[in-house]
Scaffold this motif. Sequence first.
Motif, short mmCIF file in Angstrom:
data_model
loop_
_atom_site.label_atom_id
_atom_site.label_comp_id
_atom_site.label_asym_id
_atom_site.label_seq_id
_atom_site.Cartn_x
_atom_site.Cartn_y
_atom_site.Cartn_z
N ASN A 143 -17.07 19.51 21.81
CA ASN A 143 -17.23 18.37 20.90
C ASN A 143 -17.30 18.87 19.46
OD1 ASN A 143 -19.93 16.36 19.80
ND2 ASN A 143 -17.83 15.67 19.95
N GLY A 144 -16.58 18.16 18.58
CA GLY A 144 -16.61 18.53 17.17
C GLY A 144 -17.81 17.95 16.47
N PHE A 145 -17.74 16.67 16.12
CA PHE A 145 -18.81 16.01 15.37
C PHE A 145 -19.33 14.79 16.12
CE2 PHE A 145 -15.78 17.82 12.34
CZ PHE A 145 -16.60 18.54 11.49
N SER A 146 -20.63 14.63 16.15
CA SER A 146 -21.21 13.37 16.62
C SER A 146 -21.40 12.52 15.38
CB SER A 146 -22.56 13.61 17.30
OG SER A 146 -22.33 14.23 18.54
N ILE A 147 -20.92 11.29 15.42
CA ILE A 147 -20.98 10.42 14.24
C ILE A 147 -21.72 9.12 14.56
CG2 ILE A 147 -18.86 11.40 13.25
CD1 ILE A 147 -17.42 8.77 14.11
N PRO A 148 -22.22 8.43 13.53
CA PRO A 148 -22.88 7.14 13.76
C PRO A 148 -21.87 6.06 14.14
CG PRO A 148 -22.86 7.68 11.42
CD PRO A 148 -22.31 8.87 12.13
N ASP A 149 -22.36 4.89 14.49
CA ASP A 149 -21.49 3.80 14.93
C ASP A 149 -20.84 3.12 13.73
OD1 ASP A 149 -20.19 1.79 16.18
OD2 ASP A 149 -22.00 0.64 16.70
N GLU A 150 -19.82 3.80 13.18
CA GLU A 150 -19.05 3.23 12.09
C GLU A 150 -17.59 3.42 12.43
OE1 GLU A 150 -20.87 3.36 7.94
OE2 GLU A 150 -21.27 5.37 8.71
N PHE A 151 -16.73 2.50 11.98
CA PHE A 151 -15.32 2.63 12.32
C PHE A 151 -14.65 3.61 11.37
CE2 PHE A 151 -10.98 1.74 13.28
CZ PHE A 151 -11.02 1.50 14.64
N VAL A 152 -14.11 4.66 11.94
CA VAL A 152 -13.51 5.71 11.11
C VAL A 152 -12.00 5.77 11.28
CG1 VAL A 152 -15.59 7.14 10.98
CG2 VAL A 152 -14.00 7.46 12.89
N VAL A 153 -11.33 6.20 10.22
CA VAL A 153 -9.87 6.36 10.24
C VAL A 153 -9.48 7.67 9.54
CG1 VAL A 153 -9.37 3.87 10.25
CG2 VAL A 153 -9.59 5.06 8.06
N GLY A 154 -8.22 8.03 9.73
CA GLY A 154 -7.71 9.24 9.10
C GLY A 154 -7.67 10.41 10.08
N TYR A 155 -6.92 11.44 9.72
CA TYR A 155 -6.78 12.63 10.55
C TYR A 155 -6.36 12.23 11.99
CZ TYR A 155 -7.59 17.53 11.84
OH TYR A 155 -7.43 18.83 12.26
N GLY A 156 -5.44 11.28 12.06
CA GLY A 156 -4.93 10.84 13.36
C GLY A 156 -5.49 9.51 13.84
N LEU A 157 -6.69 9.17 13.36
CA LEU A 157 -7.32 7.92 13.83
C LEU A 157 -6.82 6.72 13.05
CD1 LEU A 157 -10.26 10.05 13.91
CD2 LEU A 157 -10.36 8.28 15.66
N ASN A 160 -5.34 -0.62 13.50
CA ASN A 160 -4.07 -1.35 13.61
C ASN A 160 -2.87 -0.46 13.25
OD1 ASN A 160 -5.15 -3.69 14.52
ND2 ASN A 160 -4.99 -4.80 12.61
N GLU A 161 -2.89 0.76 13.77
CA GLU A 161 -1.80 1.73 13.56
C GLU A 161 -1.65 2.24 12.13
OE1 GLU A 161 -0.22 3.28 15.96
OE2 GLU A 161 -1.20 2.08 17.49
N MET A 162 -2.60 1.90 11.27
CA MET A 162 -2.55 2.39 9.88
C MET A 162 -3.57 3.51 9.69
SD MET A 162 -0.33 0.94 7.96
CE MET A 162 -0.94 1.19 6.30
N TYR A 163 -3.39 4.24 8.62
CA TYR A 163 -4.32 5.28 8.13
C TYR A 163 -4.30 6.60 8.90
CZ TYR A 163 -6.26 0.92 6.22
OH TYR A 163 -6.41 -0.30 5.63
N ARG A 164 -3.44 6.73 9.91
CA ARG A 164 -3.45 7.96 10.70
C ARG A 164 -3.11 9.19 9.85
NH1 ARG A 164 -3.61 6.71 16.23
NH2 ARG A 164 -2.49 4.86 16.88
N ASN A 165 -2.31 8.99 8.80
CA ASN A 165 -1.84 10.12 8.01
C ASN A 165 -2.80 10.58 6.92
OD1 ASN A 165 -1.25 7.57 6.80
ND2 ASN A 165 -0.07 8.64 5.25
N LEU A 166 -3.91 9.86 6.74
CA LEU A 166 -4.85 10.29 5.70
C LEU A 166 -5.46 11.64 6.09
CD1 LEU A 166 -6.63 6.92 4.81
CD2 LEU A 166 -4.53 7.91 3.87
#
Length: 181
Positions: A143-157, A160-166
Amino acid sequence: MHQGVERVLISRADIDKKVNEMALAISEEYHGKNLLIVGILKGAMIFMADLVRAISIDVQFDFMAVSSYGSSSKSTGVVRIIKDLDQNIQGRHILVVEDIVDTGLTLNYLLDILKAREPASVRICALLDKPSRREVKVPVDFNGFSIPDEFVVGYGLDYNEMYRNLPEIYVLKQEVYKITK
Ligand code: IMP
Ligand code: MG
């Protein structure tokens, strides 16, 4: 920073450091074994690309694409395979690479499918983990990072199919959530 995101949660430098640590642990663990890394499309793509290049042992890789039934924001635990593995995994050591473990329903189901194919071992590597959201227990071996319950994007995530490239991992702005929901 992109206008859709609120703040950086995990920086490039922290991601790089963690990915290198994980790659080292995987290289040590599977030394002398014939490892098949299975990336779960599309979210794990960026993470896996960095991870495999930092792994020092010989590995092979393959991909699966899955989609959960039900609405996009709520996981049902029933997974449809959109793209299956190209190869037979019987007797192979498998490391499943995921972007994030949330409820755990997707990976739990996927693990059952993979185990039925009688690999020598199946383990899980996930960059992010939201332990507070877990509904079913899944063993996350790397496991890399444990994170709080927030919706995260970027670095592949995505959202709605957006933000993966950030390039970093960000908390998505609440407004983006509300408008498109
Ligand atoms: P689970 O079945 O609830 O564990 O679903 C895991 C999947 O939900 C991940 O592979 C992601 O595609 C998606 N997911 C869960 N949380 C997030 C998030 O914060 N950002 C982006 N995708 C997420
Ligand atoms: Mg995903």
